[in-house]
Design an enzyme around this catalytic site. Structure first.
Site, PDB file in Angstrom:
ATOM      1  N   THR A  58       1.524  -1.105  -0.254  1.00  0.00           N
ATOM      2  CA  THR A  58      -0.059   0.260   0.384  1.00  0.00           C
ATOM      3  C   THR A  58       0.760   0.624   0.120  1.00  0.00           C
ATOM      4  OG1 THR A  58       0.144   0.067   2.458  1.00  0.00           O
ATOM      5  CG2 THR A  58      -1.904  -1.254   1.286  1.00  0.00           C
ATOM      6  N   ASN A  59       2.014   1.144   0.534  1.00  0.00           N
ATOM      7  CA  ASN A  59       2.730   2.326   0.726  1.00  0.00           C
ATOM      8  C   ASN A  59       3.507   2.521  -1.255  1.00  0.00           C
ATOM      9  OD1 ASN A  59       4.014   3.753   3.024  1.00  0.00           O
ATOM     10  ND2 ASN A  59       3.632   1.283   3.762  1.00  0.00           N
TER      11      ASN A  59
ATOM     12  N   ILE B 208      17.039  -8.127   5.642  1.00  0.00           N
ATOM     13  CA  ILE B 208      18.224  -6.682   6.154  1.00  0.00           C
ATOM     14  C   ILE B 208      19.075  -6.840   4.523  1.00  0.00           C
ATOM     15  CG2 ILE B 208      20.214  -6.616   8.088  1.00  0.00           C
ATOM     16  CD1 ILE B 208      17.214  -6.301   8.753  1.00  0.00           C
ATOM     17  N   LEU B 209      19.322  -5.246   4.050  1.00  0.00           N
ATOM     18  CA  LEU B 209      20.105  -5.482   3.053  1.00  0.00           C
ATOM     19  C   LEU B 209      22.153  -6.275   3.519  1.00  0.00           C
ATOM     20  CD1 LEU B 209      18.491  -2.249   1.403  1.00  0.00           C
ATOM     21  CD2 LEU B 209      18.407  -5.181   0.820  1.00  0.00           C
TER      22      LEU B 209
ATOM     23  N   ASN C 293      13.716   4.695   4.102  1.00  0.00           N
ATOM     24  CA  ASN C 293      12.546   2.695   5.125  1.00  0.00           C
ATOM     25  C   ASN C 293      11.903   3.588   6.186  1.00  0.00           C
ATOM     26  OD1 ASN C 293      11.526  -0.097   5.890  1.00  0.00           O
ATOM     27  ND2 ASN C 293      12.814   0.762   7.621  1.00  0.00           N
TER      28      ASN C 293
ATOM     29  N   HIS D 262       9.270   2.998   8.866  1.00  0.00           N
ATOM     30  CA  HIS D 262       8.818   2.019  10.085  1.00  0.00           C
ATOM     31  C   HIS D 262       8.040   2.682  10.825  1.00  0.00           C
ATOM     32  CE1 HIS D 262       9.906  -0.495  12.763  1.00  0.00           C
ATOM     33  NE2 HIS D 262       9.287   0.043  13.991  1.00  0.00           N
TER      34      HIS D 262
HETATM   35  C1  GRF Z   1       3.921  -0.490   7.060  1.00  0.00           C
HETATM   36  O1  GRF Z   1       3.753  -0.242   8.518  1.00  0.00           O
HETATM   37  C2  GRF Z   1       5.463  -0.693   7.330  1.00  0.00           C
HETATM   38  O2  GRF Z   1       5.214   0.852   7.752  1.00  0.00           O
HETATM   39  C3  GRF Z   1       6.296  -1.435   7.377  1.00  0.00           C
HETATM   40  O3  GRF Z   1       5.546  -2.812   6.767  1.00  0.00           O
HETATM   41  C4  GRF Z   1       4.236  -1.779   6.429  1.00  0.00           C
HETATM   42  C5  GRF Z   1       3.920  -2.562   5.134  1.00  0.00           C
HETATM   43  O4  GRF Z   1       2.498  -2.032   4.407  1.00  0.00           O
HETATM   44  N1  GRF Z   1       7.808  -1.806   7.360  1.00  0.00           N
HETATM   45  P1  GRF Z   1       2.285  -2.093   2.988  1.00  0.00           P
HETATM   46  O5  GRF Z   1       3.817  -3.474   1.821  1.00  0.00           O
HETATM   47  O6  GRF Z   1       3.552  -1.001   1.961  1.00  0.00           O
HETATM   48  O7  GRF Z   1       1.175  -1.606   2.500  1.00  0.00           O
END
Ligand code: GRF
Length: 199
Positions: free
Chosen positions: A22-23, A98-99, A113, A115
C-alpha cells in the site's frame, strides 16, 4: 501539448517490498505521474508479494529476488539490477529482509525505510507488522506514529528524515492502530521522497 517530461530528465526510484504494497501504491498515485519529475523505474520483492501486481498494472518493471537463496548471491543479483536501473533513491516500503552491508555502503544516504512507530522506540529486530503495535499498546503508550529514516548498518537506526505522531486510543486493537498509522505512512513516505529528491 503533452505535459510528460522526457525520461532522461526524471529522477529514478527503485522500491523494495515484501507484501501488500500500500505504501508502494501511494508512491505510484502521488509521484509516479506523467507531469512529475520522477518515476518508479523498478519494484523488487524478496518473496511473492501482492505489491508486484500493483507495479505490473502500471507497467513498472518488477522482479522477485528470492530471499531463500544465498545472501551473497541475492546481493549480487540486486546490485546487478541497480547497475541497470541506476536509481537516485531506493525506498524500502514494507521490505522485510536485511540488506547486505555492501549495499548499504554503496548507497549511503540513498536508501530510506518506512517504519510504523516513533523511532528510536519500537524498532529493531522482531519489530515489524502487528508486533510493533501490540508492543505499543501493551506498554500503555499514549501516542505512536511512523518514521521515515535513512538506512544504515543497523536495524531501524539510521538518521530520521520525517516522523508523524498518531494518538493511541483507549479501545485500540493492534489492527486498528496499524490502519491509522498506515494512513499517515502513505503521506510521510511521499513527503520524504519529495524532500530528498527536491521535487
Ligand atoms: C508498513 O507498516 C511499513 O511501515 C512496514 O511494513 C508495512 C508495509 O505495508 N515496514 P504495505 O506493504 O506498504 O502495505
Amino acid at each position: 501539448m503533452s505535459l510528460e517530461k522526457p525520461n532522461t530528465m526524471k529522477k529514478k526510484i527503485v522500491v523494495l517490498i515484501s507484501g501488500g504494497g500500500t505504501n508502494l501504491q501511494s508512491l505510484i498515485d502521488r509521484l509516479h505521474i506523467p507531469e512529475n519529475n520522477v518515476e518508479i523505474c523498478a519494484v523488487i520483492a524478496d518473496r511473492p508479494a501482492y505489491g508486484l501486481q500493483r507495479a505490473s498494472e502500471q507497467n513498472i518493471p518488477n522482479f522477485i529476488i528470492d530471499r531463500k537463496q544465498n545472501k551473497d548471491r541475492w546481493t549480487q543479483e540486486f546490485l546487478g539490477k541497480m547497475d541497470v536501473f541506476q536509481p537516485d533513491l531506493i525506498v524500502l516500503a514494507g521490505f522485510l529482509s536485511i540488506l547486505h552491508p555492501a549495499i548499504i555502503q554503496r548507497y549511503k544516504k540513498k536508501i530510506i525505510n518506512i517504519h510504523p512507530a516513533l523511532l528510536p522506540k519500537y524498532g529493531g529486530k522482531g519489530m515489524y507488522g502487528l508486533n510493533v503495535h501490540s508492543a505499543v499498546i501493551k506498554a500503555g503508550e499514549k501516542e505512536s506514529g511512523c518514521t521515515v529514516h535513512f538506512v544504515d548498518a543497523g536495524v531501524d537506526t539510521g538518521e530520521i528524515i520525517l516522523q508523524r505522531k498518531v494518538e493511541v486510543l483507549p479501545d485500540d486493537s493492534p489492527e486498528k492502530l496499524q490502519q491509522r498509522i498506515l494512513n499517515e505512512e502513505h503521506k510521510i513516505l511521499v513527503e520524504a521522497v519529495k524532500k530528498i529528491l527536491q521535487l
